[in-house]
Design a protein around this motif. Structure first.
Motif, PDB file in Angstrom:
ATOM      1  N   LYS A 292       0.811  -1.220   0.000  1.00  0.00           N
ATOM      2  CA  LYS A 292       0.000   0.000   0.000  1.00  0.00           C
ATOM      3  C   LYS A 292       0.846   1.273   0.000  1.00  0.00           C
ATOM      4  CE  LYS A 292      -4.203  -2.022   1.738  1.00  0.00           C
ATOM      5  NZ  LYS A 292      -4.792  -2.482   2.993  1.00  0.00           N
ATOM      6  N   ALA A 293       2.166   1.145  -0.067  1.00  0.00           N
ATOM      7  CA  ALA A 293       3.016   2.344  -0.100  1.00  0.00           C
ATOM      8  C   ALA A 293       2.840   3.066  -1.438  1.00  0.00           C
ATOM      9  CB  ALA A 293       4.469   1.932   0.080  1.00  0.00           C
ATOM     10  N   ASP A 294       3.049   4.386  -1.424  1.00  0.00           N
ATOM     11  CA  ASP A 294       3.024   5.149  -2.684  1.00  0.00           C
ATOM     12  C   ASP A 294       4.321   4.908  -3.441  1.00  0.00           C
ATOM     13  OD1 ASP A 294       0.567   6.227  -2.126  1.00  0.00           O
ATOM     14  OD2 ASP A 294       1.416   7.933  -1.021  1.00  0.00           O
ATOM     15  N   ASP A 295       5.399   4.764  -2.678  1.00  0.00           N
ATOM     16  CA  ASP A 295       6.730   4.649  -3.246  1.00  0.00           C
ATOM     17  C   ASP A 295       6.911   3.267  -3.891  1.00  0.00           C
ATOM     18  OD1 ASP A 295       9.693   5.907  -2.811  1.00  0.00           O
ATOM     19  OD2 ASP A 295       9.743   3.723  -2.583  1.00  0.00           O
ATOM     20  N   LYS A 296       7.422   3.280  -5.132  1.00  0.00           N
ATOM     21  CA  LYS A 296       7.538   2.030  -5.895  1.00  0.00           C
ATOM     22  C   LYS A 296       8.487   1.035  -5.208  1.00  0.00           C
ATOM     23  CE  LYS A 296       8.423   0.731 -10.713  1.00  0.00           C
ATOM     24  NZ  LYS A 296       9.805   0.288 -10.664  1.00  0.00           N
ATOM     25  N   LEU A 297       9.629   1.532  -4.762  1.00  0.00           N
ATOM     26  CA  LEU A 297      10.591   0.651  -4.085  1.00  0.00           C
ATOM     27  C   LEU A 297      10.015   0.103  -2.789  1.00  0.00           C
ATOM     28  CD1 LEU A 297      14.016   2.531  -4.377  1.00  0.00           C
ATOM     29  CD2 LEU A 297      13.377   0.381  -5.494  1.00  0.00           C
ATOM     30  N   ALA A 298       9.363   0.996  -2.015  1.00  0.00           N
ATOM     31  CA  ALA A 298       8.835   0.607  -0.701  1.00  0.00           C
ATOM     32  C   ALA A 298       7.803  -0.511  -0.821  1.00  0.00           C
ATOM     33  CB  ALA A 298       8.236   1.811   0.007  1.00  0.00           C
ATOM     34  N   LYS A 299       7.068  -0.528  -1.921  1.00  0.00           N
ATOM     35  CA  LYS A 299       6.089  -1.614  -2.139  1.00  0.00           C
ATOM     36  C   LYS A 299       6.774  -2.975  -2.021  1.00  0.00           C
ATOM     37  CE  LYS A 299       3.075   0.772  -5.487  1.00  0.00           C
ATOM     38  NZ  LYS A 299       1.832   0.951  -4.726  1.00  0.00           N
ATOM     39  N   GLU A 300       8.028  -3.030  -2.456  1.00  0.00           N
ATOM     40  CA  GLU A 300       8.784  -4.294  -2.411  1.00  0.00           C
ATOM     41  C   GLU A 300       9.729  -4.363  -1.212  1.00  0.00           C
ATOM     42  OE1 GLU A 300      10.789  -4.116  -6.141  1.00  0.00           O
ATOM     43  OE2 GLU A 300       8.981  -4.643  -7.271  1.00  0.00           O
ATOM     44  N   GLY A 301       9.517  -3.455  -0.262  1.00  0.00           N
ATOM     45  CA  GLY A 301      10.344  -3.481   0.946  1.00  0.00           C
ATOM     46  C   GLY A 301      11.763  -2.993   0.709  1.00  0.00           C
ATOM     47  N   ARG A 302      11.971  -2.219  -0.360  1.00  0.00           N
ATOM     48  CA  ARG A 302      13.323  -1.691  -0.634  1.00  0.00           C
ATOM     49  C   ARG A 302      13.399  -0.219  -0.271  1.00  0.00           C
ATOM     50  NH1 ARG A 302      15.599  -5.394  -4.598  1.00  0.00           N
ATOM     51  NH2 ARG A 302      13.974  -6.927  -4.932  1.00  0.00           N
ATOM     52  N   LEU A 303      14.625   0.252  -0.084  1.00  0.00           N
ATOM     53  CA  LEU A 303      14.842   1.631   0.338  1.00  0.00           C
ATOM     54  C   LEU A 303      15.976   2.221  -0.484  1.00  0.00           C
ATOM     55  CD1 LEU A 303      13.400   2.923   2.789  1.00  0.00           C
ATOM     56  CD2 LEU A 303      15.396   2.381   4.152  1.00  0.00           C
ATOM     57  N   ALA A 304      15.795   3.431  -1.015  1.00  0.00           N
ATOM     58  CA  ALA A 304      16.893   4.103  -1.729  1.00  0.00           C
ATOM     59  C   ALA A 304      17.790   4.754  -0.684  1.00  0.00           C
ATOM     60  CB  ALA A 304      16.333   5.139  -2.689  1.00  0.00           C
ATOM     61  N   LEU A 305      18.811   4.000  -0.277  1.00  0.00           N
ATOM     62  CA  LEU A 305      19.677   4.421   0.818  1.00  0.00           C
ATOM     63  C   LEU A 305      20.899   5.132   0.258  1.00  0.00           C
ATOM     64  CD1 LEU A 305      19.328   3.726   3.848  1.00  0.00           C
ATOM     65  CD2 LEU A 305      20.971   1.889   3.519  1.00  0.00           C
ATOM     66  N   ASP A 306      21.354   6.185   0.939  1.00  0.00           N
ATOM     67  CA  ASP A 306      22.596   6.865   0.522  1.00  0.00           C
ATOM     68  C   ASP A 306      23.778   6.004   0.953  1.00  0.00           C
ATOM     69  OD1 ASP A 306      21.098   8.890  -0.534  1.00  0.00           O
ATOM     70  OD2 ASP A 306      21.337  10.234   1.191  1.00  0.00           O
ATOM     71  N   PHE A 307      23.890   4.843   0.320  1.00  0.00           N
ATOM     72  CA  PHE A 307      24.872   3.863   0.769  1.00  0.00           C
ATOM     73  C   PHE A 307      26.300   4.337   0.533  1.00  0.00           C
ATOM     74  CE2 PHE A 307      27.300  -0.119   0.702  1.00  0.00           C
ATOM     75  CZ  PHE A 307      26.923  -0.618   1.936  1.00  0.00           C
ATOM     76  N   GLY A 308      26.499   5.091  -0.559  1.00  0.00           N
ATOM     77  CA  GLY A 308      27.841   5.617  -0.831  1.00  0.00           C
ATOM     78  C   GLY A 308      28.313   6.534   0.287  1.00  0.00           C
ATOM     79  N   GLN A 309      27.405   7.395   0.743  1.00  0.00           N
ATOM     80  CA  GLN A 309      27.720   8.288   1.873  1.00  0.00           C
ATOM     81  C   GLN A 309      28.056   7.482   3.119  1.00  0.00           C
ATOM     82  OE1 GLN A 309      27.956  11.459   2.709  1.00  0.00           O
ATOM     83  NE2 GLN A 309      27.689  12.219   0.606  1.00  0.00           N
ATOM     84  N   LEU A 310      27.206   6.495   3.388  1.00  0.00           N
ATOM     85  CA  LEU A 310      27.397   5.647   4.577  1.00  0.00           C
ATOM     86  C   LEU A 310      28.767   4.978   4.510  1.00  0.00           C
ATOM     87  CD1 LEU A 310      25.735   3.925   6.961  1.00  0.00           C
ATOM     88  CD2 LEU A 310      25.835   2.180   5.227  1.00  0.00           C
ATOM     89  N   TRP A 311      29.093   4.444   3.349  1.00  0.00           N
ATOM     90  CA  TRP A 311      30.364   3.730   3.185  1.00  0.00           C
ATOM     91  C   TRP A 311      31.540   4.688   3.346  1.00  0.00           C
ATOM     92  CZ3 TRP A 311      34.929   3.440   0.693  1.00  0.00           C
ATOM     93  CH2 TRP A 311      35.629   2.231   0.782  1.00  0.00           C
ATOM     94  N   MET A 312      31.435   5.837   2.668  1.00  0.00           N
ATOM     95  CA  MET A 312      32.532   6.810   2.746  1.00  0.00           C
ATOM     96  C   MET A 312      32.759   7.255   4.194  1.00  0.00           C
ATOM     97  SD  MET A 312      33.812   7.293  -0.232  1.00  0.00           S
ATOM     98  CE  MET A 312      34.794   8.774  -0.054  1.00  0.00           C
ATOM     99  N   LYS A 313      31.661   7.335   4.964  1.00  0.00           N
ATOM    100  CA  LYS A 313      31.770   7.781   6.350  1.00  0.00           C
ATOM    101  C   LYS A 313      32.113   6.633   7.301  1.00  0.00           C
ATOM    102  CE  LYS A 313      28.976  11.325   7.647  1.00  0.00           C
ATOM    103  NZ  LYS A 313      27.717  12.102   7.855  1.00  0.00           N
ATOM    104  N   GLY A 314      32.155   5.427   6.793  1.00  0.00           N
ATOM    105  CA  GLY A 314      32.516   4.290   7.649  1.00  0.00           C
ATOM    106  C   GLY A 314      31.569   4.088   8.818  1.00  0.00           C
ATOM    107  N   GLN A 315      30.306   4.391   8.582  1.00  0.00           N
ATOM    108  CA  GLN A 315      29.331   4.242   9.679  1.00  0.00           C
ATOM    109  C   GLN A 315      28.848   2.798   9.774  1.00  0.00           C
ATOM    110  OE1 GLN A 315      26.682   7.013   7.806  1.00  0.00           O
ATOM    111  NE2 GLN A 315      27.185   8.680   9.220  1.00  0.00           N
ATOM    112  N   HIS A 316      28.322   2.423  10.912  1.00  0.00           N
ATOM    113  CA  HIS A 316      27.676   1.112  10.972  1.00  0.00           C
ATOM    114  C   HIS A 316      26.195   1.281  11.298  1.00  0.00           C
ATOM    115  CE1 HIS A 316      28.420   1.151  15.438  1.00  0.00           C
ATOM    116  NE2 HIS A 316      27.222   0.641  15.408  1.00  0.00           N
ATOM    117  N   ILE A 317      25.412   0.339  10.768  1.00  0.00           N
ATOM    118  CA  ILE A 317      23.969   0.331  11.037  1.00  0.00           C
ATOM    119  C   ILE A 317      23.631  -1.000  11.691  1.00  0.00           C
ATOM    120  CG2 ILE A 317      21.659   0.321   9.981  1.00  0.00           C
ATOM    121  CD1 ILE A 317      22.627   1.931   7.703  1.00  0.00           C
ATOM    122  N   ALA A 318      22.832  -0.968  12.744  1.00  0.00           N
ATOM    123  CA  ALA A 318      22.334  -2.216  13.335  1.00  0.00           C
ATOM    124  C   ALA A 318      20.820  -2.071  13.502  1.00  0.00           C
ATOM    125  CB  ALA A 318      23.010  -2.474  14.682  1.00  0.00           C
TER     126      ALA A 318
END
Ligand code: NAD
Ligand code: ZN
Length: 378
Positions: A292-318
């Motif tokens: 029921k999401a409006d967002d096309k990716l979200a319908k499939e449980g996906r997220l457009a994540l700024d992964f390049g930023q995350l990687w460059m910053k060496g952050q961790h997600i849990a």
């Protein structure tokens, strides 16, 4: 017994249902005295999950033990107990390691079981007069002698207090850290309280509801209004351009930006607002599919994540459901010692019969409706 039943999107009713009863020798039967409405219930209430109609909701439960099965050793009739929202068996590979939010046997085929919850097994919820508690010896947290007097504090041990605490553990909060928390709902407010308990030097809480931000401020946090979408910039400014040491996501997949659902809003803001090598703990719920999401990716449980930023910053997600049992005992002791008062975020106390009213206002995030507790004494 009277119980609150899900009958379809934004339709819940209190009606007579068959009494909960002991079904296995390891079960405990609890007479519910207090049970809360949670932000997680709203995903189901709004029809944004695959919750079956006809089921009883409610996973934040506290009450008095009425009956114990023949195989129960520790729990006694008359004990006042708070029940973790997750149901763990106590003997699987995950429960043995304390990861009770991911029990492998209570909901076969899935990791994780809960009361009255979409996709988390057949268990009925506790927004009712009685609740069947499986693996009673393992799951019941027995409350101290001041249980009645502090009932509204102890009931928060079922979910939001341990969940807020879990967010800070996932993010890696340590004494002296600056912490940015997205969401000033009950979970975000409990994360703010937990960050302070853990000795954070600065706690910043983001939301766009003034009443909830005011509560965050009351808890000692710096409120950040995201109405114009500038929260990440505000956090950077407050941390000398570096970013917060730690970030907590306490909103989930229905997060919004300027009044519209934008599923990646909080995660990408956190990647921006947390410092390089900082940690991000995500307890807000994200789902495997959201048709029921409006967002096309979200319908499939996906997220457009700024992964390049995350990687460059060496952050961790849990991420993930809170393993309530890993924390509820020590958080109980903080309440008993007068060092934590989670009840201060309660806005409404209603009888179980009025639960539908509570759902309606809490779902609209109506002004002043922060946390609803239901009194269900039979
Ligand atoms: P809630 O819906 O009352 O609170 C969410 C808050 O987030 C609201 O105040 C809303 O205004 C705010 N928000 C929305 N978009 C935002 C944005 N872009 N930036 C900042 N804030 C934004 O719910 P809650 O009870 O506090 O629960 C929060 C989330 O935690 C839900 O997804 C719930 O399902 C989840 N949860 C997870 C666990 C777990 O074990 N992981 C346990 C309990 C609840
Ligand atoms: Zn909950």
């Amino acid at each position: 017994m009277k119980a609150l039943v899900y009958e379809g999107p934004r339709k819940v009713v209190v009606k007579e249902m068959p009494d909960a009863k002991i079904e296995r020798p390891t079960d405990v039967l609890v007479r519910i005295t207090t049970t809360n409405i949670c932000g997680s219930d709203l995903h189901m209430y709004e029809g944004r999950t695959n919750m079956e109609t006809g089921r009883i909701l409610g996973h934040e439960n506290l009450g008095v033990v009425m009956e114990v099965g023949g195989g129960v050793e520790r729990i006694k009739v008359g004990d006042r107990v708070c029940l973790p929202f997750n149901i763990g068996c106590g003997f699987c590979k995950n429960c043995e390691r304390g990861l009770t939010g991911f029990c492998l046997t209570a909901n076969p085929g899935m990791a994780g079981a809960a009361y009255g919850f979409a996709g988390m097994g057949p268990y009925s919820g506790g927004q009712a007069e009685y609740l069947r508690v499986p693996f009673g010896d393992f799951n019941c947290l027995v409350l101290p002698p001041d249980a009645e007097e502090k009932e509204n504090d102890y009931v928060m041990l079922s979910d939001i207090f341990p969940t807020g605490y879990h967010a800070t553990v996932l993010a890696g909060v340590e004494p002296g850290d600056s912490v940015a928390i997205y969401g000033a709902g009950p979970v975000g407010l409990m994360a703010a309280m937990s960050a302070s308990i853990k000795g954070a030097s600065k706690v910043m809480v983001v939301d766009s509801h003034p009443d909830r931000l005011a509560l965050a401020e009351k808890l000692g946090a710096i409120p950040i209004d995201d109405s114009d979408g500038s929260s990440a910039e505000q956090i950077l400014e407050m941390t000398g351009g570096e970013g917060a040491d730690r970030g907590c996501e306490c909103v989930g997949y229905q997060c919004s930006c300027k009044g519209h659902e934008v599923p990646n809003a909080t995660m990408n803001n956190l990647i921006k607002a947390v410092r390089p090598t900082g940690g991000i703990g995500v307890v807000g719920v994200f789902v495997a599919e959201d048709p029921k999401a409006d967002d096309k990716l979200a319908k499939e449980g996906r997220l457009a994540l700024d992964f390049g930023q995350l990687w460059m910053k060496g952050q961790h997600i849990a991420t993930g459901q809170a393993n309530v049992k890993a924390y509820n005992r020590k958080l109980r002791d903080l309440i008993a010692a007068g060092k934590a008062k989670p009840s201060q975020i309660i806005s409404h106390e209603l009888p179980l019969e009025k639960a539908p009213e509570g759902y309606e206002h809490f779902d609209k995030r109506d002004d002043g409706w922060t946390k609803v507790v239901l009194k269900a004494a039979a």
